[in-house]
Motif scaffolding. Sequence first.
Motif, PDB file in Angstrom:
ATOM      1  N   VAL A 200       0.808  -1.224   0.000  1.00  0.00           N
ATOM      2  CA  VAL A 200       0.000   0.000   0.000  1.00  0.00           C
ATOM      3  C   VAL A 200       0.844   1.278   0.000  1.00  0.00           C
ATOM      4  N   MET A 201       2.170   1.122   0.061  1.00  0.00           N
ATOM      5  CA  MET A 201       3.029   2.318   0.113  1.00  0.00           C
ATOM      6  C   MET A 201       2.827   3.285  -1.060  1.00  0.00           C
ATOM      7  N   PRO A 202       2.783   2.793  -2.312  1.00  0.00           N
ATOM      8  CA  PRO A 202       2.597   3.746  -3.418  1.00  0.00           C
ATOM      9  C   PRO A 202       1.318   4.568  -3.269  1.00  0.00           C
ATOM     10  N   SER A 203       0.209   3.922  -2.857  1.00  0.00           N
ATOM     11  CA  SER A 203      -1.035   4.677  -2.677  1.00  0.00           C
ATOM     12  C   SER A 203      -0.937   5.563  -1.442  1.00  0.00           C
ATOM     13  N   GLY A 204      -0.078   5.154  -0.495  1.00  0.00           N
ATOM     14  CA  GLY A 204       0.117   5.966   0.711  1.00  0.00           C
ATOM     15  C   GLY A 204       0.694   7.333   0.377  1.00  0.00           C
ATOM     16  N   VAL A 205       1.615   7.361  -0.575  1.00  0.00           N
ATOM     17  CA  VAL A 205       2.194   8.635  -1.011  1.00  0.00           C
ATOM     18  C   VAL A 205       1.078   9.544  -1.518  1.00  0.00           C
ATOM     19  N   GLY A 206       0.206   8.981  -2.365  1.00  0.00           N
ATOM     20  CA  GLY A 206      -0.877   9.766  -2.950  1.00  0.00           C
ATOM     21  C   GLY A 206      -1.840  10.307  -1.916  1.00  0.00           C
ATOM     22  N   GLU A 207      -2.231   9.450  -0.958  1.00  0.00           N
ATOM     23  CA  GLU A 207      -3.233   9.903   0.012  1.00  0.00           C
ATOM     24  C   GLU A 207      -2.657  10.938   0.972  1.00  0.00           C
ATOM     25  N   LEU A 208      -1.382  10.805   1.329  1.00  0.00           N
ATOM     26  CA  LEU A 208      -0.768  11.786   2.219  1.00  0.00           C
ATOM     27  C   LEU A 208      -0.657  13.146   1.524  1.00  0.00           C
ATOM     28  N   ARG A 209      -0.289  13.112   0.255  1.00  0.00           N
ATOM     29  CA  ARG A 209      -0.216  14.371  -0.492  1.00  0.00           C
ATOM     30  C   ARG A 209      -1.603  14.992  -0.631  1.00  0.00           C
ATOM     31  N   ALA A 210      -2.610  14.162  -0.895  1.00  0.00           N
ATOM     32  CA  ALA A 210      -3.977  14.666  -1.076  1.00  0.00           C
ATOM     33  C   ALA A 210      -4.499  15.310   0.215  1.00  0.00           C
ATOM     34  N   ALA A 211      -4.158  14.687   1.347  1.00  0.00           N
ATOM     35  CA  ALA A 211      -4.673  15.182   2.617  1.00  0.00           C
ATOM     36  C   ALA A 211      -3.901  16.382   3.143  1.00  0.00           C
ATOM     37  N   TYR A 212      -2.582  16.412   2.884  1.00  0.00           N
ATOM     38  CA  TYR A 212      -1.740  17.423   3.527  1.00  0.00           C
ATOM     39  C   TYR A 212      -1.246  18.528   2.595  1.00  0.00           C
ATOM     40  N   LYS A 213      -1.516  18.365   1.277  1.00  0.00           N
ATOM     41  CA  LYS A 213      -0.957  19.288   0.282  1.00  0.00           C
ATOM     42  C   LYS A 213      -1.254  20.749   0.631  1.00  0.00           C
ATOM     43  N   ASP A 214      -2.509  21.033   0.910  1.00  0.00           N
ATOM     44  CA  ASP A 214      -2.902  22.407   1.230  1.00  0.00           C
ATOM     45  C   ASP A 214      -3.259  22.490   2.704  1.00  0.00           C
ATOM     46  N   ALA A 215      -2.741  23.481   3.381  1.00  0.00           N
ATOM     47  CA  ALA A 215      -3.073  23.657   4.799  1.00  0.00           C
ATOM     48  C   ALA A 215      -4.536  24.094   4.918  1.00  0.00           C
ATOM     49  N   ASP A 216      -5.269  23.407   5.784  1.00  0.00           N
ATOM     50  CA  ASP A 216      -6.645  23.803   6.066  1.00  0.00           C
ATOM     51  C   ASP A 216      -6.638  24.804   7.212  1.00  0.00           C
ATOM     52  N   HIS A 217      -7.765  25.452   7.404  1.00  0.00           N
ATOM     53  CA  HIS A 217      -7.920  26.369   8.539  1.00  0.00           C
ATOM     54  C   HIS A 217      -9.070  25.848   9.383  1.00  0.00           C
ATOM     55  N   ALA A 218      -8.907  25.910  10.680  1.00  0.00           N
ATOM     56  CA  ALA A 218      -9.942  25.387  11.569  1.00  0.00           C
ATOM     57  C   ALA A 218     -11.307  25.977  11.218  1.00  0.00           C
ATOM     58  N   ARG A 219     -11.330  27.279  10.905  1.00  0.00           N
ATOM     59  CA  ARG A 219     -12.619  27.931  10.622  1.00  0.00           C
ATOM     60  C   ARG A 219     -13.296  27.368   9.374  1.00  0.00           C
ATOM     61  N   ASP A 220     -12.502  26.770   8.461  1.00  0.00           N
ATOM     62  CA  ASP A 220     -13.094  26.190   7.249  1.00  0.00           C
ATOM     63  C   ASP A 220     -14.081  25.078   7.598  1.00  0.00           C
ATOM     64  N   PHE A 221     -13.886  24.467   8.757  1.00  0.00           N
ATOM     65  CA  PHE A 221     -14.739  23.352   9.162  1.00  0.00           C
ATOM     66  C   PHE A 221     -15.913  23.795  10.038  1.00  0.00           C
ATOM     67  N   SER A 222     -16.088  25.100  10.191  1.00  0.00           N
ATOM     68  CA  SER A 222     -17.161  25.609  11.063  1.00  0.00           C
ATOM     69  C   SER A 222     -18.546  25.254  10.537  1.00  0.00           C
ATOM     70  N   VAL A 223     -18.628  24.827   9.251  1.00  0.00           N
ATOM     71  CA  VAL A 223     -19.919  24.449   8.666  1.00  0.00           C
ATOM     72  C   VAL A 223     -20.320  23.017   9.026  1.00  0.00           C
ATOM     73  N   LEU A 224     -19.456  22.286   9.709  1.00  0.00           N
ATOM     74  CA  LEU A 224     -19.780  20.905  10.080  1.00  0.00           C
ATOM     75  C   LEU A 224     -20.993  20.882  10.998  1.00  0.00           C
ATOM     76  N   PRO A 225     -21.738  19.749  11.020  1.00  0.00           N
ATOM     77  CA  PRO A 225     -22.935  19.686  11.860  1.00  0.00           C
ATOM     78  C   PRO A 225     -22.619  19.899  13.340  1.00  0.00           C
ATOM     79  N   ALA A 226     -23.577  20.472  14.045  1.00  0.00           N
ATOM     80  CA  ALA A 226     -23.376  20.854  15.453  1.00  0.00           C
ATOM     81  C   ALA A 226     -23.056  19.672  16.356  1.00  0.00           C
ATOM     82  N   ASN A 227     -23.522  18.471  15.990  1.00  0.00           N
ATOM     83  CA  ASN A 227     -23.274  17.323  16.875  1.00  0.00           C
ATOM     84  C   ASN A 227     -22.021  16.539  16.498  1.00  0.00           C
ATOM     85  N   THR A 228     -21.092  17.172  15.762  1.00  0.00           N
ATOM     86  CA  THR A 228     -19.825  16.502  15.434  1.00  0.00           C
ATOM     87  C   THR A 228     -19.054  16.218  16.731  1.00  0.00           C
TER      88      THR A 228
END
Length: 284
Positions: A200-228
Amino acid sequence: MKEQVLPTHDGGRLALYSYGSEDAPGERRVLVIGGAFLTALIYRPFSEALANGLGEGWAVDVYDRRGRGSSSGQPADYSMATEIADVRTVLDATGARNILGHSLGGSVALNAVQEFTGTAYVPDKLAVYDPAVNIDGSIDTGWLDGFEDAVNNGRVGHALAHMKKATSAGSAMSKIPEPVLAGLMAVLSRTKVNKMFREVMPSGVGELRAAYKDADHARDFSVLPANTHFMAGGKSPSYYKATAERLHAAVPGSTYELSPKGFHGSIPAAVDELVTDISEYFKG
């Protein structure tokens, strides 16, 4: 356990495994989204334990994300959008109204539900344990180039060394010089578990880049449902606790729970205390 194969929007396939009551309605189904490098079958002990903890009439669904297990590989244009579309595919097939994400699967879950805002795909309940989200550059991605190079050149020991050093910051492991660690990892890589890691290492490279490529901001997730429900392990690396706390602070109405004895692998290890806490959240 019930196994099925789902066709994806782009001609791929997803292997889906279901535990508990086969005919459980959507409001009594929990979709588990697993972490980086991990197959659905690694989550089998946890999925069985959670289905038992939830009780009669409940089901737990877990699928192999792209590039692992019996699912198809990552497409050439693979990105977080692929992961989000796959979550939608599994929700369509199962009708599940509850989602649980672990580690990088927590990142997939949060990004998916963020994308689903205003649609019928927003779950009734969403929980994440040790979510691996790059908040304001909190994750150092500098090691990924070396990791990818080692994977592409078949140097399993060096690839594992890069990963271990990056994910075990401050640990005894991270203080071992990389050439020594690479040798140690090459020995470990002959074990059954690391045979799976090699696959799974080759796909691991892809998923890590997909998840971490751009820095998210905590406020971006403020639209999540209230019961998260944000969860972190008391024995997990401190990054996970800090991330869960920041996300909890940004999502109005969300809840936060620290599992004192929990470690990062507590979910696939099906630790009783955590299974109980998660069952109570979804049933409550």
